[in-house]
Design an enzyme around this catalytic site. Structure first.
Site, PDB file in Angstrom:
ATOM      1  N   ASP A   1       0.058   7.780  -6.271  1.00 46.21           N
ATOM      2  CA  ASP A   1       0.868   6.825  -5.530  1.00 46.21           C
ATOM      3  C   ASP A   1       0.395   5.441  -5.976  1.00 46.21           C
ATOM      4  O   ASP A   1      -0.713   5.284  -6.518  1.00 46.21           O
ATOM      5  CB  ASP A   1       0.729   7.009  -4.016  1.00 46.21           C
TER       6      ASP A   1
HETATM    7  C1  BGC Z   1       4.913   4.535  -1.749  1.00 43.09           C
HETATM    8  C2  BGC Z   1       5.619   5.527  -2.659  1.00 43.09           C
HETATM    9  C3  BGC Z   1       6.463   4.797  -3.651  1.00 43.09           C
HETATM   10  C4  BGC Z   1       5.583   3.838  -4.444  1.00 43.09           C
HETATM   11  C5  BGC Z   1       6.328   3.048  -5.482  1.00 43.09           C
HETATM   12  C6  BGC Z   1       4.183   3.466  -2.537  1.00 43.09           C
HETATM   13  O1  BGC Z   1       3.742   2.460  -1.682  1.00 43.09           O
HETATM   14  O2  BGC Z   1       4.000   5.209  -0.930  1.00 43.09           O
HETATM   15  O3  BGC Z   1       6.394   6.396  -1.890  1.00 43.09           O
HETATM   16  O4  BGC Z   1       7.112   5.691  -4.499  1.00 43.09           O
HETATM   17  O5  BGC Z   1       4.997   2.916  -3.539  1.00 43.09           O
HETATM   18  O6  BGC Z   1       7.160   2.123  -4.880  1.00 43.09           O
END
Ligand code: BGC
Length: 814
Positions: free
Chosen positions: A229
């Site tokens: 993530d």
């Molecule tokens: C979120 C993800 C997301 C990623 C990219 C993170 O903060 O938890 O779900 O895909 O950011 O935007």
């Protein structure tokens, strides 16, 4: 393409460089070897493609896209084919935008109704989660666009999400929190899996070898790539060894250099790096090959799909006296600002720049042949009851045959980055419903919200339609259902409890800052309410239709069978009403004789069947061995206990229409031997007390006490600076800098303000290690200096900080 050969031509530095992003959304390339860049973008309920230099939480605009219904509603359709179609459509938008991987779907379990991201997740039940996630991925990947199944794993609260240690016992982990991922991985083989921010039982997901190399890859056979993530990496080298191939977003070379150094120092086997690079290249070439530069999707068709899906997933919770569908000639009072300015998605990384937004007021006006009046009833940017607005609404309701009140959760309630604090609607929404119900006996409440709310007024209104966050076609779909153009067929993928205090995680959700104890173990959602025999507001699986269905003639393929054998459950469903409709028939398994603690019943199959008026169909649901098994920590495997089982077929978890008996033969397996504290705790209730829980997880609990005298580390949060005298000065400086980068411009209550506050909260919640790489204004060396200063080593810290600053300036000049 001979990838191993290609890898052999790469320098160590080139290989390491591929292991992190180029920027927020691109993977790196190695031009000299023809390794080109690919782009990834959020997800999950539409495409959120940002320009270069974007941010991951949605402050910067993204290209217009279709905003499909959010996951909470998708799951309430229980419609495998439709979810497949939505996945496919999102992929088509990705193709047009040259995006190789879309970051979704999210398969985390809704542990509590309060999780800020519940709207992005499917269900409280792992079977339903797994089935829906599978279709979403299959649909998407059928177009040659990769999915990213996220957030792996046990990421169920937003509070302290970057650091929190989720303490969960092995059975709950396997049976509840991993099972949906397992199904989706095995059935759909997503191109990528995204590991979560949090820790699971003491280890960050981004370096959890047991979860990634072990369970995900070896056990489940996952063949794709693991990406972090955004900002989730803790120790890059450990992460690589544990199975994390790609760190996102960019770490500006700092972590790549650590990989190079570790290989050179003999601390990391280069073959581990090569393995990751192989997966990266597989993804890059696969992504590249599938790009279709001239592709154009049909936005109108996608809008219609969004409308159809929203209509299929809205759940008719109550319909006393068949108030719905509305008669077109009725005099209708449309009340509530959401009728005109609908809430159809929520803030955070999933926020789509929707092509359009259709409101229900306009659509109701189109369907209606009688008069339609409108009164907003509340302000969107405040929870305060406004007597004048209520009075206006009451007057409209008095003069109408039927009042349709639109209520729900405003922007300030649901978002990525924070959890809800209670389960109530805004005060002014509750007050409005009550005021209208006092003057009109024909009241329909339409709710737009991403997760369950308390309904203190439920006995005073005649109909309730749960509209969830239904995407850009929300208003059209709402009117379709209200007027009966669409016969509602959605059913709840989660329980609506009476009040927050009834929820199994109550008192342990959210928890932090250090750890969160999953004291309810496997008793999540209906597994708890049904086992504890608790009254709920609306049960799991519930949803009404404008027609009625009869169930009959249950047949099991065997009355007695050996452990490990499959079973086919066959029955008839008949539409006994006067209009066509669809019924979601659910199959639950109840283990009548068990030596371990088990839930009263578990969903193990379902079928959605379309029936004309008067039509009857015979349907079958196949149950495999897993449907009867529990995860046995003693053998580290799934075990089917011999004994009596009941197969329950129902219209909801609390509306069982048919039951059948089954006897499973076999030798009694060696089950877990629970310590006395576990049994003693269970004798008192289903939620484990501290001693019972400690015994169940089998090790000391980290608790949540933080000693503010301890030095700050890279894993302290930016906010923790406030615990230190010098840190407070640094903290103020950071806030000042944030005023420039993330200014708060809106006024309290405005959507823009909420979004800005959310961004700030997320930024201040970052551990220093992520703050150091996700923010161009600093770098890891500067942050190390800041920590030294905050910890009292001012001179040394200043030197380190200035060194880092020089590096940063040097980088910017390049
Ligand atoms: C979120 C993800 C997301 C990623 C990219 C993170 O903060 O938890 O779900 O895909 O950011 O935007």
């Amino acid at each position: 393409m001979d990838l191993p050969r290609l890898i052999s031509q790469m320098t160590l530095e080139e290989k390491a460089s591929l292991c992190s992003g180029e920027d927020f959304w691109h993977l790196k390339c190695v031009e000299r070897l023809g390794i080109l860049e690919i782009m990834v973008a959020d997800g999950p309920h539409g495409l959120r493609k940002q320009a270069r230099g974007g941010d991951h939480l949605g402050m910067k605009k993204s290209v217009p896209a279709t905003c499909f219904p959010t996951a909470a509603l998708l799951a309430s359709t229980w419609d495998r084919e439709l979810v497949y179609n939505v996945g496919q459509a999102i992929a088509e938008e990705a193709l047009q935008e040259q995006v190789a991987v879309v970051l979704g779907p999210g398969a985390n379990i809704k542990r509590s109704p309060l999780c800020g991201r519940n709207f992005e997740y499917f269900s409280e039940d792992p079977y339903l989660t797994g089935e829906i996630a599978t279709q979403h991925i299959r649909g998407m990947q059928s177009q040659g666009v990769g999915a990213s199944l996220k957030h792996f794993a046990v990421n169920n609260q937003e509070a302290y999400r970057m650091m929190i240690d989720a303490i969960v016992d092995e059975r709950a982990l396997r049976e509840i929190y991993l099972a949906g991922f397992e199904t989706a991985v095995k059935q759909a083989q997503p191109w990528t899996v995204m590991c979560a921010y949090n820790q699971v039982n003491g280890t960050f997901c981004s370096e959890h070898a047991e979860l990634l190399n072990g369970i995900l890859r070896e056990e489940w056979g996952f063949a794709g790539l693991v990406v972090t993530d955004w900002g989730a990496i803790n120790d890059r080298v450990k992460g690589l060894a544990a199975g994390v191939d790609l760190e996102m977003p960019a770490s500006r070379g700092f972590n790549d250099a650590k990989i190079v150094a570790a290989v050179r120092a003999g601390k990391l086997d280069e073959r581990v790096l090569d393995r990751a690079v192989l997966r990266l290249l597989e993804l890059i070439f696969r992504g590249q090959q599938n790009l279709r530069p001239d592709y154009h999707y049909d936005a109108e068709q996608h809008h219609q799909l969004a409308r159809r899906t929203a209509g299929e997933g809205m759940v008719l919770l109550k319909n006393e006296g068949e108030l719905l569908p509305l008669a077109p000639e009725a005099k209708i009072a449309v009340i509530g600002a959401f009728a005109q300015a609908p809430k159809f998605q929520a803030f955070g990384s999933s926020m789509i720049n929707a092509h359009r937004a259709v409101n229900a007021l306009d659509e109701i006006r189109q369907h209606a042949r009688g008069s339609v009046t409108y009164a907003p009833g509340y302000a969107l940017n405040s929870d305060a009851v406004d007597p004048a607005l209520i009075e206006e609404a009451r007057a409209a309701a008095v003069a109408a045959d039927v009042a349709v009140v639109f209520a729900g959760l405003t922007d300030a309630y649901e978002s990525e980055g924070f959890d809800r604090e209670h389960m109530r609607l805004p005060d002014n929404h509750n007050a409005l419903i009550q005021a209208v119900a006092a003057v009109n006996e024909r009241v329909v409440v339409v709710l737009y919200n991403g997760a369950p709310v308390e309904m203190p007024w439920v006995g005073q209104v005649q109909a309730v339609l749960e509209g969830y966050l239904a995407g850009q076609a929300v208003g059209a779909a709402t009117a379709d259902v209200l007027f009966g153009t669409v016969n509602p067929s959605g059913k709840l993928a989660e329980t609506f409890p009476l009040e927050l205090e009834d929820t199994p995680a109550f008192g342990h959700f959210p928890e932090g800052p250090v750890s969160v104890e999953y004291r309810e173990s496997i008793f999540v959602g209906y597994r708890y309410y049904d086992s504890a025999r608790k009254t709920v507001l609306f049960p799991f699986g519930h949803g009404l239709s404008y027609t009625s269905f009869d169930y009959s003639d249950l047949e099991l393929s065997a009355a007695q069978m050996e452990a490990g054998e499959p079973l086919t459950v066959t029955f008839k469903v008949k539409n006994t009403g006067s209009r066509a409709g669809k019924e979601i028939a659910q199959v639950y398994v109840h283990a009548a004789q068990t030596g371990v603690f088990r839930a009263e019943q578990e969903l193990k199959g379902f079928v959605k069947v379309a029936l004309e008026a008067g039509e009857e169909k015979t349907v079958s649901v196949a149950l495999d061995a897993r449907a009867f098994a529990f995860y046995n920590p003693r053998s580290s495997d799934w075990t089917v206990e011999p004994g009596a089982y009941e197969i329950r077929v129902g219209a909801s978890s609390r509306d069982i229409r048919l039951t059948g008996e089954l006897e499973i033969d076999g030798a009694a397996p060696a089950g877990p031997e629970y310590p006395a504290a576990v049994t003693a705790s269970l004798a008192k209730g289903l939620i484990f007390d501290e001693a019972g829980f400690r015994a169940l997880v089998g090790r000391p609990l980290p608790g949540n006490t933080v000693d503010p005298r301890q030095p700050l580390t890279l894993n302290s949060r930016v906010e923790d600076l406030q615990h230190k005298p010098i840190g407070r000065i640094l903290y103020r400086l950071i806030l000042r800098q944030m005023d420039e980068i993330l200014p708060i411009t809106g006024t309290e209550g405005d959507p823009q303000h909420t979004q800005q506050m959310m961004m700030r909260k997320v930024a201040l919640d970052l551990p220093f290690r992520s703050f150091a790489i996700m923010n161009d204004a600093v770098n890891p060396v500067m942050v190390e200096g800041m920590l030294e200063i905050a910890n009292g080593h001012v001179l040394r810290g200043m030197r380190t900080f200035l060194n880092g600053r020089r590096m940063n300036l040097g980088m910017k000049q390049k």
